[in-house]
Design a protein around this motif. Structure first.
Motif, short mmCIF file in Angstrom:
data_model
loop_
_atom_site.label_atom_id
_atom_site.label_comp_id
_atom_site.label_asym_id
_atom_site.label_seq_id
_atom_site.Cartn_x
_atom_site.Cartn_y
_atom_site.Cartn_z
N VAL A 116 22.78 112.84 -62.01
CA VAL A 116 22.34 113.15 -63.37
C VAL A 116 23.33 112.60 -64.39
O VAL A 116 22.94 112.07 -65.43
N ALA A 117 24.61 112.70 -64.09
CA ALA A 117 25.64 112.19 -65.01
C ALA A 117 25.49 110.68 -65.20
O ALA A 117 25.69 110.16 -66.29
N GLY A 118 25.13 109.98 -64.14
CA GLY A 118 24.96 108.53 -64.22
C GLY A 118 23.64 108.11 -64.82
O GLY A 118 23.52 107.04 -65.40
N ASN A 119 22.61 108.97 -64.70
CA ASN A 119 21.29 108.64 -65.22
C ASN A 119 20.60 109.93 -65.66
O ASN A 119 19.90 110.57 -64.87
N PRO A 120 20.78 110.33 -66.92
CA PRO A 120 20.21 111.60 -67.41
C PRO A 120 18.69 111.67 -67.35
O PRO A 120 18.12 112.74 -67.48
N SER A 166 14.55 111.61 -62.10
CA SER A 166 13.63 112.67 -61.68
C SER A 166 14.07 113.27 -60.35
O SER A 166 14.88 112.69 -59.63
N ALA A 167 13.51 114.45 -60.03
CA ALA A 167 13.81 115.10 -58.76
C ALA A 167 13.39 114.21 -57.59
O ALA A 167 14.07 114.16 -56.56
N GLN A 168 12.28 113.50 -57.75
CA GLN A 168 11.81 112.62 -56.68
C GLN A 168 12.81 111.48 -56.43
O GLN A 168 13.10 111.15 -55.29
N SER A 169 13.35 110.91 -57.51
CA SER A 169 14.34 109.83 -57.35
C SER A 169 15.62 110.34 -56.72
O SER A 169 16.23 109.67 -55.89
#
Length: 489
Positions: free
Chosen positions: A438-442, A445-448
């Motif tokens: 999440v820090a790298g890509n806010p 998605s949960a799937q990713s």
């Protein structure tokens, strides 16, 4: 997006509020262009920004009429070059008895970009960054047009050059690598010129002669010849492991002691960066030490990914850094399939498809769309943190970060909460991995995340729900919004 809690949101790179008290705002089309040309976003009509940055519902006088005006304009090529929204993306909502219009703008497919307004791509193409909408410069627009083509950019023939202008030593090194993996293949016995044509490094031109392609020139040419065709070409590797010195080691394409081409750069950088990977003592069935791990394969994949997805027409070049906390690989040009889709895989779309083919022929990288997920799986299986993908605009760059910090086990995960959703130690470790992604890509998605970690989506959703309950993970902007990690966690 939960419009009932609109006052908890602030405008960001994926959320824009417009009061729209005087009718459909003219600036809405610039914002649609900006969102479509970046990562998508949500526009809320009937809300305004307070002085403290929070949002306030003011409502619309006639939402139905404004919605009709919106669709009439959205489908006009004089207003918007291509309408990327569908009916399900635009809705009238009621909050505290006041009507709003919520418009979810998706990221446009690269083949549709640039999305521009008022019939003029030069003055009407926008993108979004943390400061808001900005008009794109000509080089950004040209890059979008290059990416919109279905023909790989590295297939262009350079008829001013011949195969003899390529660097013979690099060609010989590549052929030896090829023969290691295809010893019985008919191509191994071909003359250089014919071999280069088979792999896409050369083609017959309009004059009937064989000339290098862009892929062949970049992979096998000398730096000064490459610079003549790609004036901004630059490859840079630096080892920065401490604050005392500027760097401990450096390799650049402008060093005339070597060829300066992509293939030789890959080999030199891999031989340096692989020293950052810990190799546990293991023996094979013949009692020979095993010198490589799956992390080495992941590193090869990441290097090849950056080199084959770089836009060599853009400035700033390819930059690879070996830092104390990780290996940072950056290239000009954004991700062609979007970050979330890259984590999931299954849709290979390299910017330089022929160069990717050349790497694949010697068992480096892959073209089946599983490269990024496979890289993530192999890197984490070696005990390291989850690789982080990110991109930026103005200028457009893509980055892969391979953390060198060993993944925590048990409850030694730092400040992730005392007991995230009553999770066991495995879930706590997963929570830390989720937060790193999440820090790298806010916008992930949960799937990713599940695909990147090799776990079930249901399990990731439970962990994320626990993080939200603890106030560690906050959602802004609804289903197409962004994640925010609480600073006081």
């Amino acid at each position: 997006m939960d419009l009932a809690k609109l006052e908890n949101y602030k405008e960001n790179d994926r959320l824009e509020a417009k009061a729209a008290q005087g009718g459909l705002p003219r600036s809405i089309w610039e914002t649609i262009s900006a969102f479509a040309n970046t990562e998508g976003g949500i526009i809320v009509l009937g809300a305004k920004e307070r002085k403290d940055g929070t949002l306030e519902v003011v409502g619309l006088c006639d939402a139905d009429r404004m919605l009709d005006d919106f669709w009439n304009a959205a489908h006009s090529p004089d207003k918007l070059s291509c309408c990327v929204m569908s009916d399900r993306d635009v809705n009238i909502e009621s909050v505290d008895g006041k009507e709003l219009i919520a418009i979810e703008v998706p990221r446009a497919d690269r083949r549709l970009r640039p999305i521009y307004v008022n019939g003029n791509p030069v003055t009407g193409t926008y993108r979004r960054d943390h400061k808001g909408d900005y008009r794109c410069a000509s080089n950004e627009i040209q890059a979008m047009y290059r990416d919109a083509s279905d023909e790989p950019v590295d297939t262009r023939i350079h008829e001013n050059l011949t195969v003899d202008d390529l660097f013979a030593e690099t060609i010989g090194s590549y052929r030896r690598s090829y023969e290691l993996h295809h010893s019985a293949h008919a191509w191994t016995g071909l003359p250089d010129e014919e071999f280069l044509c088979r792999i896409g490094a050369a083609k017959v031109g309009s004059d009937g002669m064989v000339h290098p392609t862009s892929a062949g020139l970049l992979m096998f040419g000398e730096e000064w010849r490459i610079m003549a065709e790609f004036p901004h070409y630059f490859l840079d590797y630096r080892q920065e492991l401490g604050a005392d010195e500027r760097w401990q080691g450096r390799i650049t394409s402008q060093d005339d002691s070597w060829s300066g081409n992509v293939f030789d750069f890959y080999r030199r950088v891999f031989n340096n960066m692989k020293q950052a990977i810990n190799v546990p003592f293991r023996l094979d069935e013949n009692s020979e030490r095993i010198d490589e791990t799956e992390a080495h394969d992941a590193l090869r994949e990441a290097l090849a990914n950056c080199l084959t997805n770089a836009d060599y027409n853009e400035r700033r070049g390819v930059v690879f850094l070996w830092k104390e906390d990780g290996l940072c690989l950056s290239n000009p040009g954004g991700f062609r399939v979007g970050i979330e889709d890259a984590y999931v895989g299954g849709n290979s779309d390299p910017r330089n498809e022929t160069m990717m083919k050349m790497f694949t022929l010697i068992n480096i990288g892959e073209r089946a769309g599983g490269g990024i997920p496979d890289m993530v799986k192999k890197w984490t299986s070696s005990g390291y943190g989850v690789p982080v993908l990110s991109e930026q605009v103005n200028p457009e760059r893509s980055t892969i970060l391979l953390p060198l910090v060993k993944e925590s086990v048990g409850n030694d995960v730092g400040n992730v909460g005392n007991d995230v959703g009553n999770a066991n130690s495995e879930a706590v470790t997963t929570a830390e991995r989720v937060l790193r992604l999440v820090a790298g890509n806010p916008k992930i998605s949960a799937q990713s995340i599940a695909a990147g970690l090799g776990m079930s989506k249901r399990h990731i959703e439970r962990v994320m729900a626990g993080l939200r309950d603890e106030g560690i993970l906050i959602r802004e902007g609804g289903t197409r919004g962004s994640w925010v990690i609480a600073k006081n966690r």
